[in-house]
Design an enzyme around this catalytic site. Structure first.
Site, short mmCIF file in Angstrom:
data_model
loop_
_atom_site.label_atom_id
_atom_site.label_comp_id
_atom_site.label_asym_id
_atom_site.label_seq_id
_atom_site.Cartn_x
_atom_site.Cartn_y
_atom_site.Cartn_z
N ASP A 161 -6.50 -7.10 3.99
CA ASP A 161 -7.13 -6.94 3.57
C ASP A 161 -8.27 -7.54 2.80
OD1 ASP A 161 -8.87 -4.98 2.30
OD2 ASP A 161 -7.91 -5.21 0.36
N ASP A 214 -2.36 -18.86 1.31
CA ASP A 214 -3.32 -19.32 0.81
C ASP A 214 -3.66 -20.30 1.57
OD1 ASP A 214 -0.37 -20.40 0.82
OD2 ASP A 214 -0.69 -21.35 -1.24
N TYR A 230 0.44 -1.73 0.26
CA TYR A 230 -0.12 0.19 -0.34
C TYR A 230 0.94 1.81 -0.17
CZ TYR A 230 -4.92 -2.31 0.70
OH TYR A 230 -5.78 -2.83 0.50
N ASP A 235 -12.72 -9.70 4.12
CA ASP A 235 -13.17 -9.66 3.41
C ASP A 235 -13.95 -10.97 3.22
OD1 ASP A 235 -13.06 -6.82 3.00
OD2 ASP A 235 -13.73 -7.04 1.06
N LYS A 246 3.35 -15.52 3.20
CA LYS A 246 3.50 -16.26 2.61
C LYS A 246 5.28 -16.58 1.80
CE LYS A 246 2.60 -18.36 -1.73
NZ LYS A 246 2.04 -19.23 -1.50
#
Ligand code: IPM
Ligand code: MG
Length: 353
Positions: A247, A223, A141, A251, A191
Site C-alpha cells: 500500500d 526501508d 488489514y 503511493d 522486514k
C-alpha cells in the site's frame, strides 16, 4: 465476445472516472466486435448512506456472478469519523476478501513526455517499468485480534500482522509467473530483520524460487526498497510484497509516473472475476468538477480486458491510445493541463485502433 461487467463507481470522483472507463470499453467493443453489458451497484460511502452498509450482499453477489468488476474509489470526509461503526473502506476490503482477490497488480511506467512533471529528476526515470504485486487479503488489514481496550488505566489498541505460508506462496508464485513475460527478475520486499512474518515471507519466497530456476530473485528490506524506488527505480522489474508495505510503496511509486491519476490496478484471485480500479482515491476536493484524470481508470479497463477477458490485443489498443494521447500533449489538470475528464477520454478514444 460477450461479457458482464459490474461497475462500482463509489464515492467522490469514482463515478466520474469509471464512466470514462466504460466509454473506452465501449469504443473497444465497437472496434473489435464485442458486447459488454454493464450493471451498476453501490459501494462505500454512498452505499452506507442508502443501505447502512458499505458492501451489501446484493452488490457482492452481483460481483461474484459477473465476469469482471470496474471500481472507482471509496471514502470521503463525510464518513471519516473515527468513532463511526461503518466505514466506506470496509466495502473495499470486504469486496477483496469476498472475491478472494489475494494479488493486487500495480504497474508503474513512466511516459517520456511526462518525465518533467514528476518531482524526481528525469534521468532517473528513463525506462522505469515496475510491476508491484501487492498481497491483498492478509497481513495487518485482516489479522485478528483487532481490538481497542482499557488495560490498567491506559487505552491500548492492537492490530495483528499474520501470514500463512500458503498466502505468501500463491502471491509470490504469481509474481514469478508475471516476471516471466518481462525481465525475469523478482524483488521480494520484507522486514525480515525485525518481523517473524517477514522471515516466513522470505523463506517461502526462496522455496517458490526453486521451482522457477529461470527467474532471478532478490530480497530487499522495505526501508531500503522505499529508498531504491526513488534512487534507482529502473532497476526493478517485479516487486512483490505484503499488504501494508505494498500500500505504502505504491503511493510512493506513483510519483515516478508524475501523478497518482495515471496508475491502474488489477486485483486477482484464483479464477472468478477480478476487480479493476485506479490506485488513486476519491479525491473529494475535485469531485463533481469534471476535471479528474481518467487515465488510471481507463488503464484499469485495459487490465480488465487483459486479465479477466483475455483480450490482449484490445488491452494493448487502450494502452497505446493512452500513450499516443499523452505523447501528443493531452493533459488533465493533475498533469498541468486544462483538459476535462471527458475531453481527456475523447482524446484517448480518438487514438484507439
Ligand atoms: C488502496 C487504498 C486502500 C488500501 C484503502 C482505501 C483501504 O489505499 O487501495 O491502496 O489501503 O488498500
Ligand atoms: Mg493505498
Amino acid at each position: 465476445m460477450k461479457a458482464r461487467i459490474v461497475v462500482l463507481g463509489g464515492d467522490g470522483i469514482g463515478p466520474e472516472v469509471t464512466a470514462e472507463a466504460v466509454r473506452a470499453l465501449n469504443a473497444i467493443a465497437k472496434q473489435f466486435g464485442h458486447a459488454f453489458e454493464y450493471s451498476e451497484y453501490p459501494i462505500g460511502g454512498i452505499s452506507i448512506d442508502t443501505t447502512g452498509s458499505a458492501l451489501t450482499d446484493q452488490t457482492l453477489n452481483a460481483c461474484k456472478s459477473s465476469d469482471a468488476v470496474l471500481l472507482g474509489a471509496v471514502g470521503g470526509p463525510k464518513w471519516d469519523d473515527p468513532n463511526a461503526k461503518v466505514r466506506p473502506e470496509q466495502g473495499l476490503l470486504g469486496l477483496r476478501k469476498g472475491l478472494g482477490l489475494y494479488a493486487n497488480l500495480r504497474p508503474v511506467k513512466t511516459y517520456q513526455s511526462l518525465l518533467e512533471i514528476s518531482p524526481l529528476k528525469s534521468e532517473r526515470l528513463k525506462d522505469v517499468d515496475v510491476l508491484v504485486v501487492r498481497e491483498l487479503t492478509g497481513g495487518l488489514y485482516f489479522g485478528e485480534p483487532r481490538v481497542r481496550e482499557r488495560v490498567n488505566g491506559y487505552v491500548r489498541a492492537v492490530d495483528t500482522l499474520v501470514y500463512h505460508d500458503y498466502e505468501i506462496e500463491r502471491v509470490v508464485k504469481l509474481a514469478f509467473e508475471l516476471s516471466r513475460g518481462r525481465r525475469k527478475k523478482v524483488t521480494s520486499v520484507d522486514k525480515a530483520n525485525v518481523l517473524e512474518s517477514s522471515r516466513l515471507w522470505r523463506q517461502t519466497a526462496n522455496t517458490v524460487k526453486e521451482k522457477h530456476p529461470d527467474i532471478a530473485l532478490d530480497h530487499m528490506l522495505v526501508d531500503t526498497a522505499a529508498m531504491r524506488l526513488i534512487s534507482s527505480p529502473a532497476n526493478f522489474d517485479v516487486l512483490v510484497t505484503e499488504n501494508m508495505f505494498g500500500d505504502i510503496l505504491t503511493d510512493e511509486a506513483s510519483m515516478l509516473a508524475g501523478s497518482m491519476g495515471m496508475l491502474p490496478s488489477a486485483s486477482l484471485g484464483d479464477g472468478g472475476p477480478g476487480v479493476y480500479e485506479p490506485i488513486h482515491g476519491s479525491a473529494p476536493d475535485i469531485a463533481g468538477k469534471g476535471i479528474a484524470n481518467p487515465v488510471g481508470a481507463i488503464l484499469s479497463a485495459a487490465l480488465l480486458l487483459r486479465y479477466s477477458l483475455k483480450l490482449e490485443n484490445e488491452a494493448r489498443a487502450i494502452e497505446s491510445a493512452v500513450e499516443t494521447a499523452i505523447a501528443r500533449g493531452a493533459r488533465s489538470a493533475d498533469l498541468g493541463g486544462t483538459l476535462t475528464t471527458r475531453h481527456m477520454t475523447d482524446e484517448i478514444i480518438s487514438h484507439i485502433r
